[in-house]
Design an enzyme around this catalytic site. Structure first.
Site, PDB file in Angstrom:
ATOM      1  N   GLU A   4       0.801  -1.237   0.000  1.00  7.88           N
ATOM      2  CA  GLU A   4       0.000   0.000   0.000  1.00  7.88           C
ATOM      3  C   GLU A   4       0.830   1.282   0.000  1.00  7.88           C
ATOM      4  O   GLU A   4       0.534   2.215   0.744  1.00  7.88           O
ATOM      5  CB  GLU A   4      -0.912   0.016   1.243  1.00  7.88           C
ATOM      6  CG  GLU A   4      -1.849  -1.146   1.305  1.00  7.88           C
ATOM      7  CD  GLU A   4      -2.657  -1.198   2.601  1.00  7.88           C
ATOM      8  OE1 GLU A   4      -3.863  -1.458   2.526  1.00  7.88           O
ATOM      9  OE2 GLU A   4      -2.079  -0.986   3.688  1.00  7.88           O
TER      10      GLU A   4
HETATM   11  C1  NGO Z   1      -3.661  -4.635   5.026  1.00  6.87           C
HETATM   12  C2  NGO Z   1      -2.700  -3.507   5.306  1.00  6.87           C
HETATM   13  C3  NGO Z   1      -2.416  -3.352   6.789  1.00  6.87           C
HETATM   14  C4  NGO Z   1      -3.700  -3.375   7.596  1.00  6.87           C
HETATM   15  C5  NGO Z   1      -4.457  -4.645   7.302  1.00  6.87           C
HETATM   16  C6  NGO Z   1      -5.755  -4.700   8.044  1.00  6.87           C
HETATM   17  C7  NGO Z   1      -1.587  -5.280   4.473  1.00  6.87           C
HETATM   18  C8  NGO Z   1      -0.516  -6.137   3.982  1.00  6.87           C
HETATM   19  N1  NGO Z   1      -1.522  -3.971   4.594  1.00  6.87           N
HETATM   20  O1  NGO Z   1      -2.764  -5.754   4.915  1.00  6.87           O
HETATM   21  O2  NGO Z   1      -1.725  -2.150   7.000  1.00  6.87           O
HETATM   22  O3  NGO Z   1      -3.407  -3.318   8.962  1.00  6.87           O
HETATM   23  O4  NGO Z   1      -4.714  -4.795   5.929  1.00  6.87           O
HETATM   24  O5  NGO Z   1      -6.509  -5.818   7.783  1.00  6.87           O
END
Ligand code: NGO
Length: 529
Positions: free
Chosen positions: A338
């Site tokens: 992300e």
């Molecule tokens: C995503 C995000 C995390 C969040 C999570 C919550 C990934 C790999 N990046 O997973 O920052 O905490 O969802 O479910």
């Protein structure tokens, strides 16, 4: 009328009492090893009838010269001591076999498949766990624990008998990597909590613990060359609480504790996004040279390291150097998820450079599936959490994938719409959904040989203490552990849920605050004395 009802009720109560007494007596006569509720299910189980009795004369004998084996012997004696009240001695084995004893044989017997394989042979006379490596012995012990009554896990003296059904188990795992992730950044968890977590997951033969050590909300590992990361960046958490961090000494203590339970710690420094805590601690890491404010919310995707600044890579080199020195295991996780505030070109440049930094410190790189959109160096592992096309890109590059699909393996997802803790952006994950899937068939084009293993991730935006951790992790984790250990042909939800039900008493004995899913036929769980 009143009198009649009372009479009927009394008769009913007496009948129920007699019935429950006879069933609980029957339960104390284990004689069929093949009907025991072992999780993860072992590969082969042959029952021979009868049982071994653990009593005050039982001793543990070690075959094979090894310090580690001695430690494992002590660990086993330590597990059985509080509830049995027996002061079990650990001794080196001699030629003649002592009836009534437990043997830990680090000798192999020609049938052992790999370092994690073990054989468990129970007769009326002895219990023998045989393996070629201490890890195998340790895993065999976890099976042995599950063959004793649940009260073996209590911490106060209990009445026996302590019987183990006779037979042979021959067992080894489907996948080499069976992991769990704990996010200690969004909310910080103390060393003691992490140790308890390690104890609980080792019971289900989990062998990797991935620690998510940094994120926007907090930096949790002391880096001596950049002290403000923890002094400032570790000083808060989601919701504005006081946060915290592990000194290098505390961290090494966790690593050692895990090692003694055959669990390898995988440290993660998430970057180039999810870096607000670092960006708040050192102004120079920002593209504009201005320090950010600390962040205690739960949004994602707003922070980024400056991919074009040299200082960024000097910083990362220092961090990875110090972290690698604290890491006996092979992997360092670089996050990479992300990074919405990083330009695509910058992201590619960044991930390619950071992979080589990890390599230069002698470690193998893991990153979330987005890193597969860059050129992966040899040995790199992509952790599939969100986008199957990314996982496929890793496989196309000849790299392996670690499976943590959010829809199945995210332990922070709510069980259903009534669950108070957790999130549901990916799915509601009931116990059957967490169990009923196979990494080797989930993504067309990805086969078993492309898969390093499986990891269940607990993110902690909403999870603030040990009870809450336990509620989200149990009972989903045992199921995920079984996916990692037991071949798909031997797994079946309807049969599994019966075995899982029998673990309710074990959860209680271990003080685990678990989610009592309606899908599982839990027996009546009485309060423990
Ligand atoms: C995503 C995000 C995390 C969040 C999570 C919550 C990934 C790999 N990046 O997973 O920052 O905490 O969802 O479910």
């Amino acid at each position: 009328m009143t009198c009649k009802t009372t009479k009927i009720n009394l008769t009913a109560i007496v009948t129920i009492l007699i019935l429950s007494l006879t069933t609980s007596c029957a339960k104390q006569e284990p004689s069929d090893l093949s009907s025991e509720s072992i999780i993860p299910a072992p590969l082969t189980v042959i029952a021979t009838g009868g049982y071994f009795s653990l009593d005050k004369n039982t001793e543990i004998y070690l075959k094979g010269e090894s310090e580690e084996l001695k430690q494992i012997g002590q660990y086993l004696a330590g597990r059985f001591r509080p509830s049995t009240g027996f002061d079990i001695e650990v001794k080196q084995a001699t030629e003649s076999e002592v009836p009534g004893s437990i043997y830990l044989n680090l000798t192999g017997d020609g049938t052992i498949v790999n370092d994690e394989s073990y054989n468990l042979d129970v007769t009326k006379k002895t219990v023998k766990i045989t393996a070629v490596s201490p890890a195998g012995i340790f895993l065999g012990i976890q099976t042995l624990r599950q063959l004793l009554p649940a009260k073996i896990e209590l911490s106060t003296p209990q009445k026996g008998p302590w019987r183990i059904p006779a037979g042979t188990i021959s067992d080894w795992p489907e996948y080499a990597y069976r992991g769990t992730m704990l996010d200690v950044s969004r909310h910080f968890f103390a060393v003691e909590d992490v140790k308890r977590f390690i104890d609980l997951i080792s019971y289900y033969k989990i062998n990797f613990l991935h620690l998510h050590l940094s994120d926007d909300q907090g930096w949790r590992i002391e880096i001596k060359s950049w002290p403000n990361l923890t002094a400032h960046g570790g000083s808060t958490q989601v919701g504005g609480g006081k946060g915290g961090y592990y000194t290098q000494e505390q961290y090494s203590d966790i690593v050692k504790y895990a090692q003694e339970r055959y669990i390898t710690i995988v440290p993660e420094i998430d970057m180039p996004g999810h870096t607000n805590a670092a960006l708040a601690s050192y102004a120079e890491l920002n593209a504009d040279g201005k320090a950010r404010e600390l962040y205690t919310g739960t949004e994602v995707g707003f922070s980024t390291f400056a991919a074009k600044k040299e200082i960024t890579y000097k910083f990362i080199d220092d961090v990875i150097r110090e972290l690698a020195a604290l890491t006996p295991g092979p992997y360092i996780h670089i996050g990479g998820d992300e990074s919405h505030a990083t330009k695509k070109d910058d992201y590619v440049l960044f991930v390619e450079k950071v992979q080589n930094i990890v390599k230069s410190h002698g470690k193998t790189v893991i990153g979330w599936d987005e890193i597969a959109t860059t050129k992966l160096i040899e040995g790199a592992v992509a952790q599939f959490w969100d986008k199957a096309p990314n996982a496929l890109k890793a496989v196309e590059q000849g790299r392996r994938v670690l499976f943590s699909p959010a829809k199945r393996a995210y332990l922070d997802m709510q069980y259903d719409s009534t669950t108070k803790l957790g999130l549901h952006w990916a799915a509601y994950i009931e116990i059957d959904n967490a169990y009923n899937w196979d990494p080797a068939t989930l993504v067309p084009g990805i086969q078993k040989e492309n898969i390093l293993g499986i990891e269940a991730a607990l993110w902690s935006e909403t999870v603030t203490n040990m009870d809450e951790i336990e509620y989200m992790v149990f009972p989903r984790l045992p199921g995920i552990a079984e996916i990692g250990w037991t071949p798909p042909m031997k797994r079946d939800w309807n049969e599994y849920k019966e075995r899982l039900a029998m673990h309710g008493e074990r959860f209680k004995a271990m003080g685990i605050d678990f989610y009592p899913s309606k899908l599982v036929p839990w027996p009546d769980l009485k309060e423990e004395e």
